[in-house]
Design a protein around this motif. Structure first.
Motif, PDB file in Angstrom:
ATOM      1  N   ILE A 216       0.846  -1.192   0.000  1.00 30.72           N
ATOM      2  CA  ILE A 216       0.000   0.000   0.000  1.00 30.72           C
ATOM      3  C   ILE A 216       0.878   1.238   0.000  1.00 30.72           C
ATOM      4  CG2 ILE A 216      -0.237  -0.026   2.529  1.00 30.72           C
ATOM      5  CD1 ILE A 216      -3.072   1.163   2.112  1.00 30.72           C
ATOM      6  N   ALA A 217       0.513   2.200  -0.822  1.00 34.86           N
ATOM      7  CA  ALA A 217       1.259   3.458  -0.882  1.00 34.86           C
ATOM      8  C   ALA A 217       0.344   4.575  -1.339  1.00 34.86           C
ATOM      9  CB  ALA A 217       2.448   3.342  -1.836  1.00 34.86           C
ATOM     10  N   GLU A 218       0.525   5.750  -0.739  1.00 35.64           N
ATOM     11  CA  GLU A 218      -0.080   6.939  -1.336  1.00 35.64           C
ATOM     12  C   GLU A 218       0.576   7.149  -2.692  1.00 35.64           C
ATOM     13  OE1 GLU A 218      -0.950  10.424   1.526  1.00 35.64           O
ATOM     14  OE2 GLU A 218       0.816   9.424   2.356  1.00 35.64           O
ATOM     15  N   SER A 219      -0.216   7.541  -3.674  1.00 28.74           N
ATOM     16  CA  SER A 219       0.356   7.767  -5.003  1.00 28.74           C
ATOM     17  C   SER A 219       1.412   8.861  -4.967  1.00 28.74           C
ATOM     18  CB  SER A 219      -0.760   8.117  -5.987  1.00 28.74           C
ATOM     19  OG  SER A 219      -1.682   7.049  -6.079  1.00 28.74           O
ATOM     20  N   MET A 220       1.274   9.809  -4.058  1.00 28.34           N
ATOM     21  CA  MET A 220       2.327  10.757  -3.695  1.00 28.34           C
ATOM     22  C   MET A 220       2.211  10.934  -2.187  1.00 28.34           C
ATOM     23  SD  MET A 220       2.118  13.674  -6.709  1.00 28.34           S
ATOM     24  CE  MET A 220       0.520  14.292  -6.158  1.00 28.34           C
ATOM     25  N   GLN A 221       3.316  10.762  -1.472  1.00 33.06           N
ATOM     26  CA  GLN A 221       3.244  10.842  -0.013  1.00 33.06           C
ATOM     27  C   GLN A 221       2.989  12.273   0.439  1.00 33.06           C
ATOM     28  OE1 GLN A 221       6.900   8.703   1.372  1.00 33.06           O
ATOM     29  NE2 GLN A 221       5.436   7.586   2.624  1.00 33.06           N
ATOM     30  N   PRO A 230       9.620   8.210  -8.241  1.00 34.86           N
ATOM     31  CA  PRO A 230      10.151   8.276  -9.607  1.00 34.86           C
ATOM     32  C   PRO A 230       9.325   7.401 -10.550  1.00 34.86           C
ATOM     33  CG  PRO A 230      11.587   6.959  -8.197  1.00 34.86           C
ATOM     34  CD  PRO A 230      10.575   7.602  -7.294  1.00 34.86           C
ATOM     35  N   VAL A 231       9.215   7.839 -11.784  1.00 35.96           N
ATOM     36  CA  VAL A 231       8.425   7.112 -12.779  1.00 35.96           C
ATOM     37  C   VAL A 231       8.981   5.709 -12.981  1.00 35.96           C
ATOM     38  CG1 VAL A 231       7.731   7.055 -15.204  1.00 35.96           C
ATOM     39  CG2 VAL A 231       7.753   9.227 -13.967  1.00 35.96           C
ATOM     40  N   GLY A 232       8.100   4.727 -12.970  1.00 34.45           N
ATOM     41  CA  GLY A 232       8.489   3.329 -13.149  1.00 34.45           C
ATOM     42  C   GLY A 232       8.540   2.545 -11.853  1.00 34.45           C
ATOM     43  N   TYR A 233       8.539   3.248 -10.715  1.00 32.48           N
ATOM     44  CA  TYR A 233       8.632   2.577  -9.414  1.00 32.48           C
ATOM     45  C   TYR A 233       7.419   1.700  -9.150  1.00 32.48           C
ATOM     46  CZ  TYR A 233       8.540   2.124  -4.290  1.00 32.48           C
ATOM     47  OH  TYR A 233       8.461   1.642  -3.006  1.00 32.48           O
ATOM     48  N   ALA A 266      -3.426  10.526  -9.251  1.00 30.48           N
ATOM     49  CA  ALA A 266      -1.979  10.704  -9.150  1.00 30.48           C
ATOM     50  C   ALA A 266      -1.207   9.457  -9.566  1.00 30.48           C
ATOM     51  CB  ALA A 266      -1.599  11.111  -7.725  1.00 30.48           C
ATOM     52  N   PHE A 267      -1.801   8.266  -9.402  1.00 27.85           N
ATOM     53  CA  PHE A 267      -1.067   7.053  -9.812  1.00 27.85           C
ATOM     54  C   PHE A 267      -0.822   7.040 -11.309  1.00 27.85           C
ATOM     55  CE2 PHE A 267      -5.465   5.338 -10.186  1.00 27.85           C
ATOM     56  CZ  PHE A 267      -5.403   4.786 -11.465  1.00 27.85           C
ATOM     57  N   GLN A 268      -1.618   7.812 -12.072  1.00 26.81           N
ATOM     58  CA  GLN A 268      -1.447   7.859 -13.524  1.00 26.81           C
ATOM     59  C   GLN A 268      -0.176   8.595 -13.941  1.00 26.81           C
ATOM     60  OE1 GLN A 268      -5.396   9.543 -14.127  1.00 26.81           O
ATOM     61  NE2 GLN A 268      -6.104   7.656 -15.092  1.00 26.81           N
ATOM     62  N   LEU A 269       0.449   9.311 -13.022  1.00 28.75           N
ATOM     63  CA  LEU A 269       1.732   9.938 -13.314  1.00 28.75           C
ATOM     64  C   LEU A 269       2.806   8.903 -13.618  1.00 28.75           C
ATOM     65  CD1 LEU A 269       1.742  12.613 -10.462  1.00 28.75           C
ATOM     66  CD2 LEU A 269       1.616  13.105 -12.908  1.00 28.75           C
ATOM     67  N   GLN A 270       2.595   7.676 -13.143  1.00 30.51           N
ATOM     68  CA  GLN A 270       3.568   6.610 -13.378  1.00 30.51           C
ATOM     69  C   GLN A 270       3.550   6.110 -14.822  1.00 30.51           C
ATOM     70  OE1 GLN A 270       5.770   4.793 -10.973  1.00 30.51           O
ATOM     71  NE2 GLN A 270       5.537   6.788 -10.000  1.00 30.51           N
ATOM     72  N   GLY A 271       2.470   6.380 -15.550  1.00 30.89           N
ATOM     73  CA  GLY A 271       2.355   5.952 -16.936  1.00 30.89           C
ATOM     74  C   GLY A 271       1.147   5.066 -17.165  1.00 30.89           C
ATOM     75  N   GLU A 272       0.736   4.961 -18.414  1.00 26.35           N
ATOM     76  CA  GLU A 272      -0.460   4.195 -18.763  1.00 26.35           C
ATOM     77  C   GLU A 272      -0.314   2.709 -18.507  1.00 26.35           C
ATOM     78  OE1 GLU A 272      -1.616   5.032 -22.751  1.00 26.35           O
ATOM     79  OE2 GLU A 272      -2.023   7.170 -22.374  1.00 26.35           O
ATOM     80  N   ASP A 273       0.916   2.249 -18.393  1.00 26.72           N
ATOM     81  CA  ASP A 273       1.128   0.812 -18.189  1.00 26.72           C
ATOM     82  C   ASP A 273       0.998   0.396 -16.731  1.00 26.72           C
ATOM     83  OD1 ASP A 273       3.432   2.270 -17.580  1.00 26.72           O
ATOM     84  OD2 ASP A 273       4.777   0.605 -18.035  1.00 26.72           O
ATOM     85  N   PHE A 274       0.653   1.330 -15.846  1.00 26.58           N
ATOM     86  CA  PHE A 274       0.456   0.967 -14.447  1.00 26.58           C
ATOM     87  C   PHE A 274      -1.003   1.125 -14.056  1.00 26.58           C
ATOM     88  CE2 PHE A 274      -0.040   2.318  -9.992  1.00 26.58           C
ATOM     89  CZ  PHE A 274       0.269   1.097  -9.408  1.00 26.58           C
ATOM     90  N   VAL A 275      -1.574   0.031 -13.536  1.00 30.42           N
ATOM     91  CA  VAL A 275      -2.945   0.046 -13.019  1.00 30.42           C
ATOM     92  C   VAL A 275      -2.942  -0.668 -11.670  1.00 30.42           C
ATOM     93  CG1 VAL A 275      -5.343  -0.621 -13.394  1.00 30.42           C
ATOM     94  CG2 VAL A 275      -3.906  -0.009 -15.354  1.00 30.42           C
ATOM     95  N   PRO A 276      -3.332   0.008 -10.596  1.00 32.92           N
ATOM     96  CA  PRO A 276      -3.397  -0.650  -9.286  1.00 32.92           C
ATOM     97  C   PRO A 276      -4.497  -1.712  -9.266  1.00 32.92           C
ATOM     98  CG  PRO A 276      -3.673   1.753  -9.108  1.00 32.92           C
ATOM     99  CD  PRO A 276      -3.783   1.399 -10.536  1.00 32.92           C
TER     100      PRO A 276
END
Length: 505
Positions: A216-221, A230-233, A266-276
């Protein structure tokens, strides 16, 4: 009393009654001289004397305090009906449909609850039911809510209880902070390095015969100090967690609903290839009305239902809450608040970057949209947190009728998370006051002011709403610190730049 309201008690009486009847662990802002707020509108709050304060911290009043469209929607529905979700009602399904339309397709099933804490607690239940695992990986300095289950996974809280307060089913990964963390902005791939730390935790946990239910993580703390991963994490972490039979929970309680500008989440900042696998939301969802939601996949929802245990929440998803939720979505769209977050956020970041060039107390500027942090330091090379200076600045800003807060593990990060109607004029006003106060602090403490920005550059800036700031400030970045190096005077870096992965708003 402003606004035709009658003040029942004096400020002193209100404070005395609060001390008598409200638990002592329930703190107030500005404890030395707390504010008595009696009304609010837009990005402004008013005390009992009619004094107006600029609100830079209230991400709950997302579309603005007392927004007439939202209050009208609430009143209209309350006059008709408010009941629980065991009865059919169009508001519930319409809102679920509208809300899930903002998310990736596989996130399609909603559970409506009443607070961010309830949402995160339910997310843990969903995760643990899914494969029967129990352990949770969380981040350093994380805060996910006030329930017992969430204090257990919130180092921001449980670390205050002593060294033995961490439960055996909880595992803490390093915060993906490229300014203060283990892997910093000069690392060639901080995203992979931080993700490897999570992988190591999983491997060690499995060696000990335990199984991971969730990361579990806030999309930005937020409480952790305005940390932007950082992008990709997230992609790499999700890969490792899912391989271990766990799920990825993205906590959007603080940062969702368009605050980052370019994206709704905010999780979308990581890129379209990431979906929680699970997304939790709260605070801004109801613009001050107590409501929240958990959204997940059909597969996880069916697993939860397969336990045979009914899930019922008395107030979750009631017609009034859903009417308010729909109204908030309408206002975000009609008033282009995502666009405003980008334009004003970029402008604010530009202004603050100039302060970093000017003031040795400013160590790092980081942010996306209207989620911005200013990391104050006593020494730019050592990055020594300037905790006392941050507190002093917050109190001095209050005297200037500006409400700002400081947070992070050292309480030295100034936090901007204002209502989304915050303007360029508001941003300019706040930064001008911060500039003066930083100068005063630096003079009082013996710190020298670094390079000054030319007056011509400042005069060229247009600060009206229809001005050209979007052009001059567009493509603003999340981090503006560069490497920590210093001139011979020991205080200010002349020029320094180190490559780091940056998020564009």
């Amino acid at each position: 009393m402003p606004g035709g309201m009658e003040e029942r008690y004096s400020k002193a009486e209100t404070l005395a009654l609060r001390r008598k009847h409200i638990g002592p662990s329930c703190k107030v802002f500005f404890a030395k001289d707390p504010l008595k707020i009696v009304r609010a509108q837009g990005q402004y709050m008013f005390d009992e004397t009619g004094e107006k304060y600029l609100d830079c911290i209230n991400n709950v009043a997302h579309v603005g305090h007392s927004h007439p469209y939202v209050t009208k929607a609430a009143t209209k529905q309350m006059e008709l009906l408010n009941t629980n979700s065991r009865f059919l009602h169009d508001n519930l399904v319409q809102y679920a449909q509208r809300l899930t339309a903002t998310l990736p397709e596989k996130l399609s099933v909603c559970y409506f609850v009443n607070s961010g804490s309830e949402a995160n607690d339910l997310a843990l239940r969903l995760a643990r039911q899914y494969h029967g695992h129990q352990d949770v990986i969380t981040l350093e300095n994380a805060y996910h809510g006030h329930l017992t289950s969430l204090i257990d996974i919130s180092p921001y809280k449980f670390n205050q209880l002593g060294k033995d307060s961490k439960k055996e089913f909880v595992h803490v990964a390093p915060s993906p902070d490229i300014y203060r963390g283990k892997y910093r902005e000069d690392h060639p791939d901080p995203a992979s390095a931080y993700a490897e730390e999570v992988k190591k935790i999983i491997e060690e946990t499995q060696k000990n015969g335990r199984k991971i239910a969730a990361f579990i993580a806030e999309s930005m703390q937020s409480c952790g100090g305005q940390v932007i991963p950082p992008v990709g994490y997230f992609q790499k972490v999700a890969e490792y967690v899912r391989a271990a039979g766990g799920v990825f929970i993205a906590d959007e309680v603080q940062v969702g609903f368009g605050r980052v500008g370019k994206h709704f989440w905010a999780f979308q900042l990581q890129g379209e290839d990431f979906v929680p696998d699970i997304v939790t939301m709260g605070k801004p969802i109801g613009n001050g009305h107590p409501m929240s939601c958990v959204v997940t996949t059909r597969e996880i929802a069916e697993s939860f239902g397969a336990s045979g245990l009914e899930y019922f929440n008395t107030f979750g998803g009631n017609p009034v809450s859903c009417a308010i939720g729909l109204a908030v979505l309408d206002v975000i769209e009609k008033e282009d608040l995502q666009g405003n977050a980008t334009r004003v956020g970029n402008y604010l970041l530009e202004l603050l970057a100039e302060q970093k060039e000017k003031h040795p107390l400013v160590g790092d500027i980081r942010g996306v949209g209207l989620f911005v942090g200013v990391d104050l330091v006593k020494d730019q090379q050592k990055r020594t947190p300037a905790t006392a200076e941050a507190l002093h600045l917050i109190y001095k800003l209050k005297e200037q009728k500006i409400l700002l807060s400081a947070d992070g593990p050292h309480r030295n990060v100034l936090k901007f998370k204002p209502p989304m109607c915050f303007t360029m004029e508001n941003a300019k006003h706040v930064v001008e006051k911060i500039d003066v106060l930083l100068t005063e602090i630096e003079e009082a403490t013996g710190l020298k002011t670094g390079n000054n920005i030319s007056a011509n550059a400042q005069c060229k800036r247009k600060t009206n709403e229809g001005g050209s700031q979007a052009e001059s400030a567009n493509e603003s970045t999340s981090h503006m610190n560069g490497a920590a190096c210093r001139q011979e005077n020991g205080f200010y870096p002349e020029k320094c730049s180190v490559p780091s992965k940056r998020i564009i708003t």
